[in-house]
Design an enzyme around this catalytic site. Structure first.
Site: not given
Length: 415
Positions: A165, A305, A316, A337, A342, A401
């Site tokens: 991502c 994010h 975050e 998002k 996403h 990831f």
């Protein structure tokens, strides 16, 4: 030695909020959600039946002949469509003289998952002799920049960045670096993804990452909010045309913003979970500020994010507090998002487009569905809608990831 300056002179968006930049941006500011029941396949019986799809997409509307479109996965169609709009917005004319100095550097997380599914089914049902010779060229990730270069004759660096991502932000950072190093003068960059498919939805459901709030799709994505229950899959493309300031000035281009710095890091912690203290994320933000040669005090806005997953949002938030200290509570933070879902590998692309528009338009978008604050996520997440604030610096975050982190600092352009 004075470092080159890299500016953004073109933008394009193909998102769940609209088929172009104007619609996507206006619907973002209006607080609309692009999330709805899945239509790209029959999701009956799936735990998650909602997604942020690009609505009513037709390749022909973007100058892609149907014969060629049939030989492209949907994500490749998106990439060419977004590039067509991007070059038009930048007003960039490709010539024999400049073609070798213009690159295409894109971030893509998963590539042609839909094509793999289609031909795997055909293989099982009809046998190996029924596989199309176009299968491999349809599904490989580098066909997205490859097809753009073929369509528009761009002969500079042609590269895909795949880092989950964080892919799109890493691609933009790579394009920025290539221009700083003098390897090209300009680039189409950003990200593209289209994995709203049976395997895509099933795989992330198995990870317990997706929201199953299917009865209220527009309320399912809830970054930093107490009742968040996972992210919602999205698809689309977000691209920027970036070039050296010298190149932009020489052709009299409109300049949206400047790229001030780029940074990345690794958690070295877990295959899917972020490091719980947010150290890796914080280092990526600090590396970005160091690259820009500025301190945390200059950042006026953060485009987070903000996935709407329990651990990512909490981590975050911790990382932002580590970097900004007490100022963290005053900085307006947006989570796009909440409205787009996403976009995986394309997330940093569409969010960079919105970050640059924030600088250009002097409006910070809000975060929808922020109804019940999470006591552990206690920063200013803009839950009360957009604000007319003219920021000078916007920090854009993407984390993926494998513990891969990327951040870019965008700056309001001044001579």
């Amino acid at each position: 030695m004075t470092r080159k300056r890299v500016v953004v002179t073109g933008l394009s968006a193909l998102s769940p909020l609209g088929g172009n930049l104007s619609d996507s941006w206006n619907n973002l500011l209006a607080g609309k959600s692009g999330i709805a029941p899945i239509t790209l396949f029959d999701a009956t019986g799936y735990a998650a039946t909602i997604a942020g799809e690009v609505k009513d997409f037709s390749p022909e509307n973007y100058g892609i002949p149907m014969k060629q479109a049939r030989r492209m996965d949907r994500f490749v169609q998106f990439s060419v469509a977004a590039a067509q709009m991007l070059l038009a917005d930048a007003g960039y004319e490709v010539t024999e003289e400049n073609a070798t100095r213009v690159g295409v550097l894109l971030g893509i997380g998963l590539g042609g998952l839909r094509t793999i599914e289609e031909f795997h089914t055909r293989l099982l049902e009809a046998g190996p002799n029924k596989i199309s010779p176009f299968m491999i060229p349809m599904l490989i990730s580098n066909m997205a920049p490859g097809q753009i270069s073929i369509f528009r004759g761009l002969k500079g660096p042609n590269v895909v960045m795949t880092s989950a991502c964080a892919s799109a932000l890493h691609a933009i950072g790579y394009a920025y670096s290539e221009i700083l190093l003098g390897r090209c003068d300009a680039a189409c960059t950003g990200g593209v993804e289209s994995t709203v498919s049976p395997m895509g939805i099933s795989g992330f459901t198995a990870l317990k990452a997706l929201s199953t709030r299917n009865d209220e799709p527009e309320k399912a994505s809830r970054p930093f909010e107490r009742d968040r229950s996972g992210f919602v899959m999205g698809e689309g493309a977000g691209m920027l045309f970036v070039e050296s300031l010298e190149s932009a000035k020489a052709r009299g281009a409109r300049i949206y913003a400047e790229i001030a710095g780029f940074g990345s890091s690794a958690d070295a912690f877990h295959i899917t979970a972020p490091e719980e203290n947010g150290d890796g994320m914080a280092r990526a933000m600090l590396n970005t500020l160091n690259d820009a040669g500025v301190g945390p005090e200059v950042v006026d806005h953060i485009n987070a994010h903000g996935t709407s997953t329990q651990l990512n949002d909490l981590t975050e938030s911790k990382a932002i507090k580590t970097v900004f200290g007490k100022r963290a509570y005053d900085i307006p933070i947006t989570a796009n998002k909440s409205q787009t879902g996403h976009l995986l590998g394309a997330a940093g692309g569409i969010e960079s487009v919105f970050s640059v528009m924030t600088l250009d338009q002097g409006v910070i978008p809000g975060t929808i569905n922020y109804d019940n604050p999470d006591p552990a996520c206690d920063l200013n997440y803009m839950g009360d809608g957009p604000k007319k604030i003219r920021p000078n610096y916007v920090l854009c975050n993407s984390f993926g990831f494998g513990g891969t982190n990327g951040c870019i600092l965008y700056k309001r352009f001044e001579e």
